[in-house]
Structure formats: structure tokens, C-alpha cells
Write a protein that holds these residues in place. Structure first.
Motif, PDB file in Angstrom:
ATOM      1  N   ASP A 214       0.785  -1.134   0.114  1.00 30.02           N
ATOM      2  CA  ASP A 214       0.124  -0.089   0.000  1.00 30.02           C
ATOM      3  C   ASP A 214       0.726   1.271  -0.022  1.00 30.02           C
ATOM      4  N   TRP A 215       2.009   1.095  -0.682  1.00 27.94           N
ATOM      5  CA  TRP A 215       2.845   2.153  -0.550  1.00 27.94           C
ATOM      6  C   TRP A 215       3.927   2.006  -1.631  1.00 27.94           C
ATOM      7  N   GLY A 216       4.423   3.111  -2.087  1.00 30.52           N
ATOM      8  CA  GLY A 216       5.294   3.024  -3.364  1.00 30.52           C
ATOM      9  C   GLY A 216       4.997   4.037  -4.266  1.00 30.52           C
ATOM     10  N   THR A 217       5.998   4.104  -5.445  1.00 29.04           N
ATOM     11  CA  THR A 217       5.856   4.922  -6.690  1.00 29.04           C
ATOM     12  C   THR A 217       4.527   4.833  -7.271  1.00 29.04           C
ATOM     13  N   GLN A 218       4.110   3.425  -7.466  1.00 24.35           N
ATOM     14  CA  GLN A 218       3.022   3.252  -8.179  1.00 24.35           C
ATOM     15  C   GLN A 218       1.615   4.063  -7.660  1.00 24.35           C
ATOM     16  N   PHE A 219       1.729   4.430  -6.234  1.00 26.88           N
ATOM     17  CA  PHE A 219       0.793   5.335  -5.793  1.00 26.88           C
ATOM     18  C   PHE A 219       0.672   6.820  -6.625  1.00 26.88           C
ATOM     19  N   GLY A 220       1.917   7.134  -6.825  1.00 26.24           N
ATOM     20  CA  GLY A 220       1.900   8.404  -7.567  1.00 26.24           C
ATOM     21  C   GLY A 220       1.298   8.241  -8.899  1.00 26.24           C
ATOM     22  N   ALA A 221       1.553   7.199  -9.738  1.00 22.74           N
ATOM     23  CA  ALA A 221       1.129   6.841 -10.894  1.00 22.74           C
ATOM     24  C   ALA A 221      -0.618   6.710 -10.874  1.00 22.74           C
ATOM     25  N   MET A 222      -0.974   6.011  -9.746  1.00 23.05           N
ATOM     26  CA  MET A 222      -2.473   5.974  -9.451  1.00 23.05           C
ATOM     27  C   MET A 222      -3.295   7.397  -9.270  1.00 23.05           C
TER      28      MET A 222
ATOM     29  N   ALA B  62       6.655  12.915  -8.598  1.00 21.49           N
ATOM     30  CA  ALA B  62       6.142  14.149  -7.870  1.00 21.49           C
ATOM     31  C   ALA B  62       5.095  13.857  -6.778  1.00 21.49           C
ATOM     32  N   TRP B  63       4.264  13.126  -7.292  1.00 25.05           N
ATOM     33  CA  TRP B  63       2.712  12.846  -6.464  1.00 25.05           C
ATOM     34  C   TRP B  63       3.298  11.788  -5.469  1.00 25.05           C
ATOM     35  N   PHE B  64       4.257  11.063  -5.631  1.00 25.59           N
ATOM     36  CA  PHE B  64       4.737  10.041  -4.457  1.00 25.59           C
ATOM     37  C   PHE B  64       5.364  10.891  -3.582  1.00 25.59           C
ATOM     38  N   SER B  65       6.283  11.736  -3.970  1.00 25.87           N
ATOM     39  CA  SER B  65       6.982  12.582  -3.012  1.00 25.87           C
ATOM     40  C   SER B  65       6.069  13.375  -2.091  1.00 25.87           C
ATOM     41  N   ARG B  66       5.074  13.949  -2.657  1.00 21.90           N
ATOM     42  CA  ARG B  66       3.741  14.587  -1.750  1.00 21.90           C
ATOM     43  C   ARG B  66       3.287  13.608  -0.959  1.00 21.90           C
ATOM     44  N   LEU B  67       2.832  12.505  -1.294  1.00 21.75           N
ATOM     45  CA  LEU B  67       2.398  11.429  -0.499  1.00 21.75           C
ATOM     46  C   LEU B  67       3.336  11.194   0.708  1.00 21.75           C
ATOM     47  N   GLU B  68       4.604  11.165   0.485  1.00 19.60           N
ATOM     48  CA  GLU B  68       5.489  10.712   1.422  1.00 19.60           C
ATOM     49  C   GLU B  68       5.755  11.671   2.471  1.00 19.60           C
ATOM     50  N   ALA B  69       5.609  12.938   1.810  1.00 18.70           N
ATOM     51  CA  ALA B  69       5.815  14.168   2.749  1.00 18.70           C
ATOM     52  C   ALA B  69       4.279  14.652   3.455  1.00 18.70           C
ATOM     53  N   GLY B  70       3.327  13.742   3.301  1.00 14.23           N
ATOM     54  CA  GLY B  70       2.158  13.975   3.855  1.00 14.23           C
ATOM     55  C   GLY B  70       1.187  14.961   3.549  1.00 14.23           C
ATOM     56  N   ASP B  71       1.340  15.113   2.287  1.00 13.87           N
ATOM     57  CA  ASP B  71       0.595  16.162   1.713  1.00 13.87           C
ATOM     58  C   ASP B  71      -0.972  15.633   1.549  1.00 13.87           C
ATOM     59  N   PRO B  72      -1.831  16.652   2.149  1.00 13.01           N
ATOM     60  CA  PRO B  72      -3.172  16.351   2.634  1.00 13.01           C
ATOM     61  C   PRO B  72      -4.009  15.638   1.129  1.00 13.01           C
ATOM     62  N   GLU B  73      -3.904  16.298   0.080  1.00  7.06           N
ATOM     63  CA  GLU B  73      -4.731  15.851  -1.127  1.00  7.06           C
ATOM     64  C   GLU B  73      -3.976  14.580  -1.511  1.00  7.06           C
ATOM     65  N   ALA B  74      -2.869  14.525  -1.662  1.00  4.07           N
ATOM     66  CA  ALA B  74      -2.415  13.131  -2.049  1.00  4.07           C
ATOM     67  C   ALA B  74      -2.831  12.114  -1.068  1.00  4.07           C
ATOM     68  N   ARG B  75      -2.627  12.140   0.227  1.00  2.13           N
ATOM     69  CA  ARG B  75      -2.916  11.356   1.448  1.00  2.13           C
ATOM     70  C   ARG B  75      -4.644  11.050   1.000  1.00  2.13           C
ATOM     71  N   LYS B  76      -5.311  12.211   0.903  1.00  3.40           N
ATOM     72  CA  LYS B  76      -6.947  11.739   0.734  1.00  3.40           C
ATOM     73  C   LYS B  76      -7.195  10.792  -0.435  1.00  3.40           C
ATOM     74  N   LEU B  77      -6.362  10.899  -1.451  1.00  2.00           N
ATOM     75  CA  LEU B  77      -6.763  10.029  -2.593  1.00  2.00           C
ATOM     76  C   LEU B  77      -6.097   8.578  -2.353  1.00  2.00           C
ATOM     77  N   TRP B  78      -5.051   8.544  -1.505  1.00  2.00           N
ATOM     78  CA  TRP B  78      -4.446   7.456  -1.224  1.00  2.00           C
ATOM     79  C   TRP B  78      -5.558   6.696  -0.348  1.00  2.00           C
ATOM     80  N   GLN B  79      -6.027   7.076   0.605  1.00  2.94           N
ATOM     81  CA  GLN B  79      -6.725   6.539   1.617  1.00  2.94           C
ATOM     82  C   GLN B  79      -8.054   6.112   0.884  1.00  2.94           C
ATOM     83  N   LEU B  80      -8.525   6.741  -0.234  1.00  2.00           N
ATOM     84  CA  LEU B  80      -9.604   6.466  -1.094  1.00  2.00           C
ATOM     85  C   LEU B  80      -9.418   5.011  -1.669  1.00  2.00           C
ATOM     86  N   PHE B  81      -8.186   4.875  -2.322  1.00  6.00           N
ATOM     87  CA  PHE B  81      -7.743   3.781  -2.897  1.00  6.00           C
ATOM     88  C   PHE B  81      -7.468   2.475  -2.024  1.00  6.00           C
ATOM     89  N   TYR B  82      -7.154   2.996  -0.588  1.00  2.00           N
ATOM     90  CA  TYR B  82      -6.834   2.001   0.243  1.00  2.00           C
ATOM     91  C   TYR B  82      -8.283   1.329   0.601  1.00  2.00           C
TER      92      TYR B  82
END
Ligand code: ARG
Length: 565
Positions: free
Chosen positions: A161-169, A213-233
Motif C-alpha cells: 500500500d505504498w510506493g511510487t505506483q501510488f504516484g501513478a495511480m 512528484a505525487w509520490f513525494s507529496r504523499l511521502e511528505a504527508g500532503d493532504p490531497e495526496a493522502r486523501k486519494l491514497w486513503q480512498l484507494f486503500y
């Protein structure tokens, strides 16, 4: 056979000056029943005693006072062969099996020890494909086998549930996802987005940078990235759990890769402090010598990797569970990854290196050949389960339309067929999915074993004898076919140990097929109901014991045993 080995070992041990355990372990089952039920090879004693093995065997045979269960001892070459007393054998086996009930075969080998088992671990936002089927059913069975041996088993799902592929998603979802809340067919939709991303990135390579770039944002805890990740999760996990329910599989923890994100810094510090890291082209690596590529822990942009999260997970598991072993049931193509992890731990001088065990397995092949998620030709596990149950439903409708609880039986038999097909052969062998083979009720299949259990239950039902006290007279089960079944039953506890220690549920599968075959031979040659009372009772007791061991064995593989089908 363990119980008989122990009885013989008690008497034999003082004569050969070994511990009884060592004698018991040395006792073998001869390849041919004509040579007896157990054999003690004397070759190992020869150097010390300065005598030829046959002479040693003869001498032992003369001096040994055999236990009551042994009818006869014979010397053949360097072997001491033991023939068990049919009556004593029957009595001891049936007593052991029926008294212990479903606990027959359980042991305390693992008392006070913990094993963490990491298995199944599908990837979030990707479909649960048949490629993840072996790890799922092998891991489940191995957990159950160790539990039967008294270990405390911690079942962990290390979700991808983590990794660069989430940037792609995220990129794909923002571009083509049209803000879909993913309430319907979420996995299908996510999968199509994933496939589309990989098609488009061929034409538009800048998509890759966007994804990074999106994966970096996700790793940095960016709320928008995190929200989408949570939805997929959330949508994925909900879906996976439905599949696990169907398979009757559960986990103690769903701690995927993302769980370790906040534990990574400490893990990296620990590896660095061991002085084994290097910076190479801006990336942090652990060089592993000439034979293995270096273990990459952090990319130059600071992104962490699969291996980094696995190291953090290893440290966390050690600290949290203090396990004797951490077993990874993961496909063979990740062998390098686990070798690298092990070596990193070794270089750090950690005993944890020895605790890490990779249990690999071969590929799942469908008639079309190997599947790839990227090309979008994935076969979904759900579809396979669906197909299996609907085929069984048809068979039931045709052959046994009056069957009570048809739906449940179709589910138990269909799913059982798929599970067994995965566990039938040694795990390194590729699994080829041929429906006729999976569902063949007469072949070496789950349904065949379930059917044999049903046959036992039906005999017991027809006999209508609830109380089955073992009679004094066991002459109904002293002939060769019955004795073969009894001997097979007596092996069950050793089979659990062997299957667990070699991480090979197929050892249990094979055993159950043999037991079913032995039983069916008995069933076809010996009349049960309507014989004189002692004969009927002893045969029924044997049927009851077979049913019980089949049920327990199937459970250890993760299959249900319906009463009728
Ligand atoms: N998610 C990975 C995959 O699907 C398997 C993870 C195995 N467990 C681990 N700790 N690396 O290939």
C-alpha cells in the motif's frame, strides 16, 4: 507411528547406548510392508561397535525384550525389522485418535515460541489476481500447521500500500478518473486506470515525473495526496476482505508497507549507525559484495523503497513480537530481495538475520500463460472462485438436486477445490489451472477428499450408533486393508511436524490422498453395517477415526468438510 517408535525406542535405547529420542528418530517405515512396520538400521552403530551391521542386528534381536505391541522381530541385512501386533496396533491407534478428538496430532513443540508469518500481501489499487493465490493459501495452511504444534502464530498481511505506483495511480485518477467516488466496481476502475497510465506513459514520458512528484507529496504527508491514497486503500481493502471471507482466511494484522512510513527514519539511522551504508550517485545503499547487487535504501530524491519498508518492518516485528522466526511466503521471483535483506541484517551483526525465512513458490499458469498486471491480462481470484462454485453448483443440480444446504456445499466444495489445487504439489512446482483437473471428484482433488469424508459420515449416520465404545474384540480390523488404514492414521502427528518444518502443506495433501485411498479400499472390501456386533463396532470406530482425521487434515489445509454433498 510415533507412539510405536517411542515404545520400541524405550527398550532399544539402553542396548545401543543412545537417547530414546535418537532411536525413535532413526526408526524407519520400510518401503514394503512385508519387511515389517518399522525398521531400525544398524549401520550407524557399526564403526563404534566394530562389527558388521547384520551381526549387530542379530545381537540386538537376541537381547531385546520387545514391548507388547511388537509381535515379531526379524533381522534382514543390517536392519532390525519390527512387526506390530494387529490387535494392539488397532487398539492403540483408535484410542489415541478418538480420545484426542480434533486435538489428535497437536503437539507442544512450539510452546512459548512465536512465529510471525507474512503472507498473501496483495497490492492496494490492483486486483487480487490468481498470482497471489499460492501465498494466500500456503500461508494460511502453514500458520495452521504451526499453531497445531503449539506455536504462537502472528498472521500478518503486509499489504502493498505504498510506493511510487501510488504516484501513478494519483496521476491517472486525476486525469481520467472523473472524481469517481469508486463506490461501484472500484477495483476494476482502479485497474483500468493503472493500465491506462502505463499505456499513456509510453507516449508521454513526462507522466512518469508527474507520478514521482505525487509520490513525494504523499511521502511528505500532503493532504490531497493522502486523501486519494486513503480512498484507494479503503475501497481495495474492503474488497480484499470479502475475498478472504470467502476463503475462510483471516489475519491478526493488516499492517502494510504504509504502516512503516513513520518508522523508516529510525530504521535508516540504525543501518547507518552499523557503518555498512554508502552513498552512491546520491542514493543510500548497502553494498553486499560481488555476488549480490547492493541493497538500495533511499533514492537520491529521498524516496524510500520496498526494501526500506521491509527493514523497518523487520525491526518492528522483532521488537513487538520477539519471534523465533519470521516467515515470508512470497513468490520465488523475490528471492533476491530476501537474500539482500538477510545479508543486510547479517552485516549489522543481528541474530534477526537467522530468524528471516523466505518460503518461495512457483508460478500460477493459466492456459493463456503467465499474466501481467501491466498489460491488463490479469485473472482475478474472485473470478476463479466464482467459476469454481458455479461449476460445483451445476454438478450438484445434476447429481444431487435434493441436497440440503446446496448453496453452502457448492461454496465449500468449489473453494475447497481451488485451495487444494494450490496445495497439492510441492510449492516450487508451477500451478497449472485446468478446470477438469481442479474439480475431478475421482482424481487427486479437494472434492475427492471431501467426498471421502462425506462417505464416512454417511456410514456413521446410517449405522445410527451415537456411542461407540471400543470393543474388547477388534478382530474386525485386524486384516490387511484395515491395518493399512490404522497405520496411516498413526502417522498423522508426524505428518503435521514434517509439513510444518518443510513449509510444505503438500506433505499433508499427499497424506490425506493416501489416507482416502486406503480408506476407500477398506470401504470397498469390508462390510461394515450388518456384521456381528464386535466387527461392526470396531469398523465403525475406524470409520469415525478416519472422518475425524480427514476433517482435521482438511482444516489444516484451509478446506471445509461438509457432512453431505
Ligand atoms: N506486496 C508484495 C507483492 O505483491 C508482497 C509482499 C511480501 N511481503 C513482504 N514483507 N515483502 O509482491
Amino acid at each position: 507411528m510415533q507412539m510405536f517408535k517411542e515404545q520400541i525406542a524405550q527398550r532399544l535405547a539402553p542396548l545401543v547406548d543412545w537417547e530414546p529420542e535418537r532411536v525413535a528418530a532413526a526408526l524407519e517405515i520400510p518401503p514394503d510392508a512385508k519387511l515389517g512396520d518399522l525398521a531400525f538400521p544398524c549401520f550407524q552403530l557399526a564403526p563404534k561397535l566394530r562389527k558388521a551391521p547384520p551381526a549387530i542386528a542379530t545381537d540386538l534381536a537376541n537381547r531385546l525384550e520387545v514391548p507388547a505391541v511388537v509381535a515379531k522381530v526379524e533381522v534382514v541385512g543390517g536392519y532390525l525389522n519390527f512387526f506390530l501386533h494387529p490387535h494392539a496396533l488397532a487398539q492403540q491407534v483408535l484410542e489415541a485418535v478418538l480420545e484426542a478428538g480434533d486435538g489428535y496430532g497437536n503437539a507442544q513443540l512450539g510452546a512459548g515460541k512465536t512465529i510471525v508469518i507474512d503472507f498473501s500481501s496483495p497490492n492496494i489499487a490492483k486486483p487480487f489476481g490468481v498470482g497471489h493465490m499460492p501465498t494466500t493459501v500456503l500461508g494460511n495452511s502453514i500458520s495452521k500447521l504451526y499453531k497445531a504444534l503449539g506455536y504462537n502464530v502472528v498472521r500478518v498481511n503486509h499489504l502493498g500500500d505504498w510506493g511510487t505506483q501510488f504516484g501513478a495511480m494519483i496521476v491517472a485518477y486525476l486525469r481520467w478518473g472523473e472524481n469517481d467516488p469508486l463506490t461501484e466496481d472500484p477495483i476494476g476502475k482502479l485497474y483500468r486506470l493503472y493500465v491506462k497510465f502505463h499505456q499513456e506513459e509510453e507516449k508521454e514520458p513526462s507522466l512518469r515525473d508527474e507520478a514521482r512528484a505525487w509520490f513525494s507529496r504523499l511521502e511528505a504527508g500532503d493532504p490531497e495526496a493522502r486523501k486519494l491514497w486513503q480512498l484507494f486503500y479503503d475501497v481495495s481493502l474492503k474488497n480484499f476482505k470479502r475475498t478472504y471471507d470467502r476463503l475462510g482466511i483471516d489475519f491478526d494484522y493488516y499492517t502494510g508497507e504504509s504502516f512503516y512510513v513513520d518508522k523508516i527514519d529510525a530504521a535508516l539511522e540504525r543501518v547507518k549507525a552499523a557503518g555498512i551504508t554508502e552513498v552512491s550517485d546520491g542514493a543510500l545503499v548497502v553494498p553486499l559484495g560481488d555476488d549480490l547487487p547492493p541493497c538500495l535504501l533511499q533514492k537520491s530524491d529521498g524516496a524510500t523503497l520496498y526494501a526500506t519498508r521491509d527493514l523497518a518492518a523487520l525491526f518492528y516485528r522483532e521488537e513487538t513480537f520477539k519471534p523465533e522466526r519470521i516467515i515470508y511466503v512470497v513468490a520465488l521471483d523475490q528471492s533476491l530481495h530476501f537474500k539482500q535483506l538477510k545479508l543486510v541484517l547479517e552485516k549489522m551483526g543481528l541474530p534477526l538475520a537467522d530468524a528471516l525465512v523466505h518460503v518461495p513458490f512457483g508460478l500460477v499458469k493459466l492456459p493463456e500463460g503467465k499474466m501481467s498486471t501491466r498489460r491488463g491480462q490479469m485473472v482475478l481470484l474472485d473470478d476463479v472462485l466464482q467459476e469454481a462454485t458455479s461449476r460445483v453448483r451445476e454438478i450438484i443440480a445434476e447429481k444431487n438436486p435434493e441436497l440440503p444446504q446446496r448453496e453452502q456445499v457448492a461454496e465449500e466444495v468449489g473453494i475447497g477445490a481451488v485451495i487444494f489445487h494450490n496445495l497439492k504439489n510441492s510449492r516450487m512446482r508451477d500451478i497449472i489451472f485446468d478446470w477438469n483437473e481442479v474439480l475431478n471428484f475421482d482424481g487427486e482433488t479437494g472434492p475427492y477428499l471431501q467426498y471421502t469424508h462425506v462417505r464416512c459420515m454417511s456410514v456413521l449416520r446410517k449405522a445410527g450408533r451415537q456411542e461407540l465404545a471400543l470393543p474388547q474384540d477388534l478382530s474386525g480390523i485386524t486384516d490387511e486393508v484395515a491395518q493399512q488404514v490404522l497405520k496411516r492414521l498413526s502417522q498423522f502427528p508426524e505428518i503435521i511436524v514434517k509439513a510444518a518444518e518443510s513449509y510444505e502443506p503438500s506433505t499433508m495433501s499427499r497424506y490425506l490422498l493416501d489416507l482416502a485411498q486406503d480408506f476407500n479400499r477398506f470401504y470397498n472390501t469390508c462390510r461394515i453395517i450388518g456384521e456381528v456386533e464386535a466387527v461392526e463396532t470396531s469398523r465403525l470406530a475406524l470409520v469415525k477415526a478416519v472422518a475425524q482425521v480427514l476433517r482435521r487434515g482438511l482444516d489444516l489445509l484451509g478446506l471445509k468438510a461438509p457432512e453431505q454433498m
